[in-house]
Design a protein around this motif. Sequence first.
Motif, PDB file in Angstrom:
ATOM      1  N   UNK A  31      42.526  37.278  39.943  1.00  0.00           N
ATOM      2  CA  UNK A  31      42.639  36.368  41.076  1.00  0.00           C
ATOM      3  C   UNK A  31      42.771  37.072  42.414  1.00  0.00           C
ATOM      4  N   UNK A  32      42.590  36.294  43.465  1.00  0.00           N
ATOM      5  CA  UNK A  32      42.640  36.778  44.839  1.00  0.00           C
ATOM      6  C   UNK A  32      43.966  37.470  45.141  1.00  0.00           C
ATOM      7  N   UNK A  33      45.081  36.850  44.757  1.00  0.00           N
ATOM      8  CA  UNK A  33      46.397  37.391  45.087  1.00  0.00           C
ATOM      9  C   UNK A  33      46.635  38.741  44.413  1.00  0.00           C
ATOM     10  N   UNK A  34      46.310  38.833  43.132  1.00  0.00           N
ATOM     11  CA  UNK A  34      46.513  40.094  42.414  1.00  0.00           C
ATOM     12  C   UNK A  34      45.655  41.205  43.011  1.00  0.00           C
ATOM     13  N   UNK A  35      44.420  40.873  43.371  1.00  0.00           N
ATOM     14  CA  UNK A  35      43.525  41.861  43.973  1.00  0.00           C
ATOM     15  C   UNK A  35      44.079  42.325  45.315  1.00  0.00           C
ATOM     16  N   UNK A  36      44.627  41.407  46.097  1.00  0.00           N
ATOM     17  CA  UNK A  36      45.190  41.767  47.399  1.00  0.00           C
ATOM     18  C   UNK A  36      46.438  42.636  47.250  1.00  0.00           C
ATOM     19  N   UNK A  37      47.241  42.360  46.241  1.00  0.00           N
ATOM     20  CA  UNK A  37      48.468  43.119  46.040  1.00  0.00           C
ATOM     21  C   UNK A  37      48.214  44.492  45.426  1.00  0.00           C
ATOM     22  N   UNK A  38      47.385  44.544  44.422  1.00  0.00           N
ATOM     23  CA  UNK A  38      47.177  45.777  43.674  1.00  0.00           C
ATOM     24  C   UNK A  38      45.883  46.511  44.032  1.00  0.00           C
ATOM     25  N   UNK A  39      44.946  45.795  44.598  1.00  0.00           N
ATOM     26  CA  UNK A  39      43.644  46.402  44.848  1.00  0.00           C
ATOM     27  C   UNK A  39      42.795  46.313  43.595  1.00  0.00           C
ATOM     28  N   UNK A  40      41.533  46.520  43.743  1.00  0.00           N
ATOM     29  CA  UNK A  40      40.611  46.442  42.623  1.00  0.00           C
ATOM     30  C   UNK A  40      39.701  47.651  42.664  1.00  0.00           C
ATOM     31  N   UNK A  41      39.591  48.343  41.544  1.00  0.00           N
ATOM     32  CA  UNK A  41      38.724  49.521  41.485  1.00  0.00           C
ATOM     33  C   UNK A  41      37.287  49.117  41.789  1.00  0.00           C
ATOM     34  N   UNK A  42      36.831  48.035  41.159  1.00  0.00           N
ATOM     35  CA  UNK A  42      35.442  47.627  41.383  1.00  0.00           C
ATOM     36  C   UNK A  42      35.217  47.227  42.843  1.00  0.00           C
ATOM     37  N   UNK A  43      36.176  46.556  43.450  1.00  0.00           N
ATOM     38  CA  UNK A  43      36.041  46.165  44.854  1.00  0.00           C
ATOM     39  C   UNK A  43      35.949  47.402  45.760  1.00  0.00           C
ATOM     40  N   UNK A  44      36.792  48.393  45.503  1.00  0.00           N
ATOM     41  CA  UNK A  44      36.758  49.622  46.310  1.00  0.00           C
ATOM     42  C   UNK A  44      35.434  50.361  46.140  1.00  0.00           C
ATOM     43  N   UNK A  45      34.935  50.394  44.905  1.00  0.00           N
ATOM     44  CA  UNK A  45      33.664  51.080  44.653  1.00  0.00           C
ATOM     45  C   UNK A  45      32.524  50.351  45.347  1.00  0.00           C
ATOM     46  N   UNK A  46      32.483  49.022  45.236  1.00  0.00           N
ATOM     47  CA  UNK A  46      31.437  48.246  45.899  1.00  0.00           C
ATOM     48  C   UNK A  46      31.486  48.473  47.406  1.00  0.00           C
ATOM     49  N   UNK A  47      32.681  48.482  47.961  1.00  0.00           N
ATOM     50  CA  UNK A  47      32.857  48.626  49.415  1.00  0.00           C
ATOM     51  C   UNK A  47      32.476  50.023  49.913  1.00  0.00           C
ATOM     52  N   UNK A  48      32.827  51.078  49.159  1.00  0.00           N
ATOM     53  CA  UNK A  48      32.713  52.434  49.685  1.00  0.00           C
ATOM     54  C   UNK A  48      31.564  53.278  49.126  1.00  0.00           C
ATOM     55  N   UNK A  49      30.942  52.855  48.049  1.00  0.00           N
ATOM     56  CA  UNK A  49      29.869  53.658  47.448  1.00  0.00           C
ATOM     57  C   UNK A  49      28.639  53.668  48.341  1.00  0.00           C
ATOM     58  N   UNK A  50      27.952  54.789  48.351  1.00  0.00           N
ATOM     59  CA  UNK A  50      26.729  54.946  49.143  1.00  0.00           C
ATOM     60  C   UNK A  50      25.482  54.556  48.352  1.00  0.00           C
ATOM     61  N   UNK A  51      25.659  54.239  47.082  1.00  0.00           N
ATOM     62  CA  UNK A  51      24.536  53.841  46.242  1.00  0.00           C
ATOM     63  C   UNK A  51      24.736  52.385  45.794  1.00  0.00           C
ATOM     64  N   UNK A  52      23.789  51.866  45.049  1.00  0.00           N
ATOM     65  CA  UNK A  52      23.917  50.515  44.522  1.00  0.00           C
ATOM     66  C   UNK A  52      25.029  50.453  43.486  1.00  0.00           C
ATOM     67  N   UNK A  53      25.665  49.294  43.371  1.00  0.00           N
ATOM     68  CA  UNK A  53      26.729  49.092  42.386  1.00  0.00           C
ATOM     69  C   UNK A  53      26.432  47.806  41.635  1.00  0.00           C
ATOM     70  N   UNK A  54      26.456  47.899  40.313  1.00  0.00           N
ATOM     71  CA  UNK A  54      26.221  46.752  39.431  1.00  0.00           C
ATOM     72  C   UNK A  54      27.555  46.422  38.778  1.00  0.00           C
ATOM     73  N   UNK A  55      28.074  45.225  39.072  1.00  0.00           N
ATOM     74  CA  UNK A  55      29.385  44.820  38.559  1.00  0.00           C
ATOM     75  C   UNK A  55      29.177  43.918  37.350  1.00  0.00           C
ATOM     76  N   UNK A  56      29.793  44.301  36.238  1.00  0.00           N
ATOM     77  CA  UNK A  56      29.733  43.533  35.002  1.00  0.00           C
ATOM     78  C   UNK A  56      31.005  42.702  34.909  1.00  0.00           C
ATOM     79  N   UNK A  57      30.871  41.410  34.800  1.00  0.00           N
ATOM     80  CA  UNK A  57      32.030  40.507  34.736  1.00  0.00           C
ATOM     81  C   UNK A  57      32.489  40.327  33.298  1.00  0.00           C
ATOM     82  N   UNK A  58      33.795  40.130  33.175  1.00  0.00           N
ATOM     83  CA  UNK A  58      34.391  39.945  31.847  1.00  0.00           C
ATOM     84  C   UNK A  58      34.398  38.538  31.385  1.00  0.00           C
TER      85      UNK A  58
END
Length: 151
Positions: free
Chosen positions: A124-151
């Motif tokens: 959820x939004x709150x948990x991501x805001x409190x703890x951060x998300x590895x996938x969110x950080x990678x999507x935001x900062x990577x210089x290449x394409x990122x493919x996110x697989x949902x659970x």
Amino acid sequence: MLNLRKKILVAIDGSPLSDKAAEEAVRFAAGIPSQFKSKVYGLLVLPNAPRNTFTDFVPARPITEQEKWGELKERIFYVVEKIAAELEVPLETAVVYGDPAEELIRFAQKEEIDVIVIGSTGKGFLKRKLLGSVSHKVVRDAKCSVYVVRG
């Protein structure tokens, strides 16, 4: 689209979602029509080694130096190794220490990765805001394409 070899990095941690991401990455590599074989890199990022305190008389060894590491590593990389072998996709695995998002991005830049495949639990939004998300950080900062697989 050029039919050239692609370098695909997949984040591995032994969870069912990382297994799903590994399967997606290998199938993606196998499905690229090209005379050159695409390559998958499976990267396991372990937390920084625990720091010793003055109360530690015998410092703990990192997990990669313990006897059970061989069996643990085999279980963590089992899915990606199995499917890569089945689909005849070249695979290279690596284990590094550090912050998962930072290490994935660093590895991608160093190896000139074309796409990063990473699982996302969809917390959820709150948990991501409190703890951060590895996938969110990678999507935001990577210089290449990122493919996110949902659970």
